[in-house]
Structures are given as C-alpha cells and as structure tokens.
Design an enzyme around this catalytic site. Structure first.
Site, mmCIF file in Angstrom:
data_model
loop_
_atom_site.group_PDB
_atom_site.id
_atom_site.type_symbol
_atom_site.label_atom_id
_atom_site.label_comp_id
_atom_site.label_asym_id
_atom_site.label_seq_id
_atom_site.Cartn_x
_atom_site.Cartn_y
_atom_site.Cartn_z
ATOM 1 N N GLY A 1 36.074 50.807 22.688
ATOM 2 C CA GLY A 1 36.728 49.637 23.253
ATOM 3 C C GLY A 1 35.679 48.574 23.500
ATOM 4 O O GLY A 1 35.172 48.424 24.609
ATOM 5 N N SER A 2 35.326 47.833 22.431
ATOM 6 C CA SER A 2 34.177 46.919 22.516
ATOM 7 C C SER A 2 34.625 45.470 22.571
ATOM 8 O O SER A 2 34.276 44.643 21.727
ATOM 9 C CB SER A 2 33.247 47.154 21.324
ATOM 10 O OG SER A 2 32.741 48.465 21.355
ATOM 11 N N GLY A 3 35.432 45.179 23.603
ATOM 12 C CA GLY A 3 35.790 43.806 23.892
ATOM 13 C C GLY A 3 34.698 43.159 24.710
ATOM 14 O O GLY A 3 33.510 43.380 24.466
ATOM 15 N N ALA A 4 35.094 42.381 25.707
ATOM 16 C CA ALA A 4 34.116 41.633 26.497
ATOM 17 C C ALA A 4 33.132 42.548 27.223
ATOM 18 O O ALA A 4 31.918 42.475 27.011
ATOM 19 C CB ALA A 4 34.855 40.739 27.492
ATOM 20 N N ALA B 1 32.895 39.856 32.574
ATOM 21 C CA ALA B 1 32.553 39.536 31.193
ATOM 22 C C ALA B 1 33.700 38.799 30.521
ATOM 23 O O ALA B 1 34.848 38.832 30.984
ATOM 24 C CB ALA B 1 32.230 40.812 30.422
ATOM 25 N N LYS C 1 38.406 48.931 44.085
ATOM 26 C CA LYS C 1 38.368 48.041 42.923
ATOM 27 C C LYS C 1 39.785 47.660 42.485
ATOM 28 O O LYS C 1 40.038 46.526 42.078
ATOM 29 C CB LYS C 1 37.631 48.730 41.761
ATOM 30 C CG LYS C 1 37.613 47.935 40.451
ATOM 31 C CD LYS C 1 36.802 46.655 40.559
ATOM 32 C CE LYS C 1 36.867 45.800 39.296
ATOM 33 N NZ LYS C 1 36.437 46.498 38.088
ATOM 34 N N ASN D 1 43.048 39.232 40.159
ATOM 35 C CA ASN D 1 43.411 39.207 38.739
ATOM 36 C C ASN D 1 44.872 38.828 38.549
ATOM 37 O O ASN D 1 45.210 37.964 37.739
ATOM 38 C CB ASN D 1 43.164 40.575 38.093
ATOM 39 C CG ASN D 1 41.712 40.803 37.749
ATOM 40 O OD1 ASN D 1 40.828 40.237 38.367
ATOM 41 N ND2 ASN D 1 41.463 41.649 36.768
ATOM 42 N N SER E 1 40.196 39.157 33.538
ATOM 43 C CA SER E 1 40.766 39.701 32.300
ATOM 44 C C SER E 1 42.274 39.528 32.200
ATOM 45 O O SER E 1 42.799 39.260 31.120
ATOM 46 C CB SER E 1 40.409 41.185 32.180
ATOM 47 O OG SER E 1 40.917 41.913 33.289
#
Length: 292
Positions: free
Chosen positions: A7-10, A129, A185, A193, A256
């Site tokens: 899972g290589s998003g932000a 990010a 969190k 969010n 996000s």
C-alpha cells in the site's frame, strides 16, 4: 533488512523512502498503475519537511513480486486491508513480521486470519503525508510511530523494528499499550479527518472555529463510550486537548479523508465513526454524531 511496503500511497511511499534512506532493501507494492510506472521510470520524489529528493526504488503490483521479505508494512486504506493481505500472501513467510499502521479499528482480527499472531505488530503514527501526483509524495511533521506486538512472543522482533525505524528517522517508540494508542488515534481521525472532509476545510481553518471544539468534544464522548465497551478508558478532556494540540502542528494540511473526498474515493469512515456507532448501538447506547 528486506522490507516491503504494501500500500504505497502517500504514507507508504514516504515510509519506504525513509527506510530506503536508512539503508534497507525496500520494495513498494501497490495497484495504481500510473503511480507504479512513474516510480519505475522516474524514481520516487519525496518532499520531507520542505526538502525534496528523488530516489530509485523498486515498485510493482503484488502479482509481479516473486520474493519473500523480513518485514511487511501495511499502509492500505482500512477497507482494502483484506484484499491486500490476499494479494501478498505469497511474499509472507512463516518468519515475516507484519507491521500494521492503518487508521481505524479492528484490524488485528483481520490480520490474524492471514498472519500468525506472534508475527503481527500493531501501531499508530501521527506522521502526515500526501500524494501530490503519481510518483510524488510529501511527508510532514516529526512523528512519532508507536508499535507493540500482539503476542508476547513477538516482543523481541518489535523492539528490532523500533530500532529499524528510529535509525531511519521515523522516530519510533515501543508502546506499552497500543490498544489505548489505537483508540486515541481513532479519536483524532474521527474528529478532525471526518470534519475536515465534511466541511471542506484544512486543519488550520477547521480549528479556527470554536464550534469545531464543541463538535469534537461530542464525538470524543461517543468514542470514549465505545472504547470503554472495548476495555479501554479514555479521559475525554485529555483526548480533546490531544486533538487540539495535534491540530496546531498540522496547520494547512488536508487529512486523508478530505483527500479521498476530493478525489472521489471511498473514505475510512466505516472503520472509525461507523464502528463506534455499531458498538454503542448494539449495547443499547446512542452515538448521534458518529451516526451522522
């Protein structure tokens, strides 16, 4: 260490960048073809607190990865966790440590269907990010990352992962109660969010309004009730102050969930406010703000 980022998003891309810079053998895994092609052809560009750098780093779809890894970091969206675990089963050996840093609640149960509990490490992070374009990410803040093993037999491996991340500049710490940290969190994500996405405001704009604090307190009260049902005690005033303190550090950041709305993608709301609603209502309580 041989590390995969599933899972290589932000955030995934940014962590991969930091771990690669820390001297580890890192492979990025994702499904977004344009992002993958850009990284393969042009490298990965990351702006880390205002300093931009481009690095070469392997990236591909899960089905094109034919190797096993020492550690796999999971950075999917909550609703995509099961699909990713099924897609990467072939890269996980009996000794592979799986580190889950997802937003939301209930992920340990899903992970345990695919990974031995002694290899599961749960955690949270307040790194922020964004993915500005295919192959271009930014990472902001100072962290930290808090992690803890699910099974006591995994403590030694967890301490090793703390060192790996800390040495790579990710400010990792060992958590003595990651279950509490996960709920805390979740309160952050379930307030700032969700409200940022609904009101189309960045964090700085959001918390200029006194009403935001009032709404946040009401949401946090519902999260605290659900957490208590799960065996976790949350001090509502302390959590509210924690949320406000984080908001001051994030400034004009769009979280996000806002980014998902802007890009017409599903959000993680069902794994945050949705789970709180279900937990409260199934036990005879109401959670009107989270229900909304």
């Amino acid at each position: 260490m041989k590390i995969a980022i599933a899972g290589s998003g932000a955030l995934g891309s940014s962590f991969g960048y930091m771990l690669k810079k820390g001297g580890h053998e890192v492979t990025l895994i994702d499904f977004w073809e344009e992002h993958i092609r850009t990284v393969q052809d042009e490298g990965l560009t990351v702006d880390f607190n205002g300093k931009t750098e481009n690095i070469e780093i392997p990236m591909d779809k899960p089905e094109n990865i034919d190797e096993r890894f020492d550690a796999v970091f999971i950075f999917t969206k909550s609703m995509d966790l099961r699909g990713m675990l099924e897609a990467i089963e072939h890269i996980i050996s009996k000794d592979t440590k799986v580190i889950c840093l997802l937003n939301g609640l209930g992920h340990a149960d899903t992970l345990s269907e695919y990974v031995p509990t002694e290899n599961i490490i749960m955690g949270t992070t307040v790194w922020t990010a964004g993915l500005d374009a295919p192959g271009k990410a930014h990472l902001m803040g100072e962290g930290p990352v808090e992690i803890q093993e699910v099974d006591p037999e995994g403590k030694e491996a967890t301490l090793e992962m703390v060192k790996v991340m800390k040495d790579s500049g990710l400010n990792a710490v060992y958590s003595s109660d990651v279950h509490f940290t996960t709920w805390r969190k979740a309160c952050v994500n379930g307030t700032m969010n969700a409200l940022s996405a609904l009101l189309d405001a960045n964090i700085e704009e959001l918390f200029k309004s006194e009403q935001t604090k009032v709404i946040s307190e009401e949401i946090i009260a519902e999260f605290a009730l659900a957490a208590k049902l799960d065996g976790v005690e949350l001090d509502e005033e302390e959590i509210t102050n924690y949320v406000v303190d984080i908001s001051k550090k994030l400034g004009a950041h769009y979280p996000s969930m806002h980014q998902d709305i802007a890009n017409r993608r599903p959000t993680e709301i069902d794994f945050l406010n949705g789970i709180v609603t279900e937990m409260c209502e199934s036990n005879g309580y109401s959670a009107p703000n989270c229900r909304l």
